[in-house]
Design a protein around this motif. Structure first.
Motif, short mmCIF file in Angstrom:
data_model
loop_
_atom_site.label_atom_id
_atom_site.label_comp_id
_atom_site.label_asym_id
_atom_site.label_seq_id
_atom_site.Cartn_x
_atom_site.Cartn_y
_atom_site.Cartn_z
N ARG A 189 24.33 5.01 30.38
CA ARG A 189 24.66 5.73 31.44
C ARG A 189 24.99 5.11 32.70
O ARG A 189 25.25 5.48 33.80
CB ARG A 189 23.38 6.72 31.66
N LEU A 190 24.70 3.63 32.58
CA LEU A 190 24.96 2.98 33.58
C LEU A 190 26.24 3.20 34.53
O LEU A 190 26.40 3.09 35.44
CB LEU A 190 24.46 1.33 33.34
N LYS A 191 27.22 3.03 33.54
CA LYS A 191 28.69 3.01 34.02
C LYS A 191 29.12 4.32 34.83
O LYS A 191 29.88 4.10 35.86
CB LYS A 191 29.64 3.10 32.70
N GLY A 192 28.29 5.42 34.26
CA GLY A 192 28.72 6.43 35.17
C GLY A 192 28.01 6.44 36.42
O GLY A 192 28.56 7.04 37.62
N VAL A 193 26.83 6.05 36.50
CA VAL A 193 26.33 5.75 38.12
C VAL A 193 26.85 4.93 38.76
O VAL A 193 27.18 5.24 40.04
CB VAL A 193 24.83 5.36 37.67
N LEU A 194 27.51 3.77 38.22
CA LEU A 194 28.07 2.90 38.78
C LEU A 194 29.54 3.51 39.47
O LEU A 194 29.98 3.28 40.27
CB LEU A 194 28.34 1.65 38.40
N GLN A 195 30.41 4.19 38.72
CA GLN A 195 31.54 4.98 38.94
C GLN A 195 31.12 5.82 40.05
O GLN A 195 32.03 5.85 40.87
CB GLN A 195 31.95 5.58 37.82
#
Length: 150
Positions: free
Chosen positions: A106-112
């Motif tokens: 889920r890191l990618k979504g938070v960074l996006q």
């Protein structure tokens, strides 16, 4: 997130131009002021001219100036045009290293979301927001003279 030197020089150039709207500015002037390589600034000025943010005047007495009022130069647009990517991590790069967590991370979504918030903040500001307020204009003092009777 960190801006590249190219973007830093782009912003410095625009700030200088915003403070000197009454004349043409030279690459050498900005290079000397900030201790920046003249060659790097030539690339910055070329790209700013290509994108229509500045206009250039060639020749012996040439230079460059803003092509628009500072209030019409959006910082989000400037940053997007000068940065090569906004990959916060390798997983953002479509040709990057494959990640074993793809699908479960889920890191990618938070960074996006963080990148979108960053750019949204920049979109709310213009070059005019970064420039100092001009000094107030002095109002002329009216001098009342006594009428002389002849």
């Amino acid at each position: 997130m960190r801006l590249t030197s190219f973007t830093d020089y782009t912003l410095r150039t625009l700030l200088h131009l915003g403070g000197h709207r009454d004349r043409l500015v030279t690459i050498q002037e900005i290079a000397d002021l900030h201790g920046i390589s003249r060659n790097h600034l030539m690339k910055v000025v070329f790209e700013l001219g290509r994108s229509g943010v500045i206009e250039t005047v060639r020749g012996r007495y040439g230079g460059f100036r803003l092509a628009h009022a500072p209030k019409d130069i959006n910082l989000g647009d400037v940053i997007r045009n000068s940065e090569t990517d906004f990959y916060m991590a390798e997983c953002f790069d479509p040709v990057g290293v494959p990640c074993g967590l793809t699908g479960a991370c889920r890191l990618k979504g938070v960074l996006q979301d963080a990148t979108a918030a960053y750019l949204a903040t920049l979109d709310r500001h213009t070059l005019a927001d970064l420039l100092p307020e001009p000094p107030p204009r002095e109002t002329p003092i009216k001098v009342h003279r006594k009428k002389t009777v002849r």
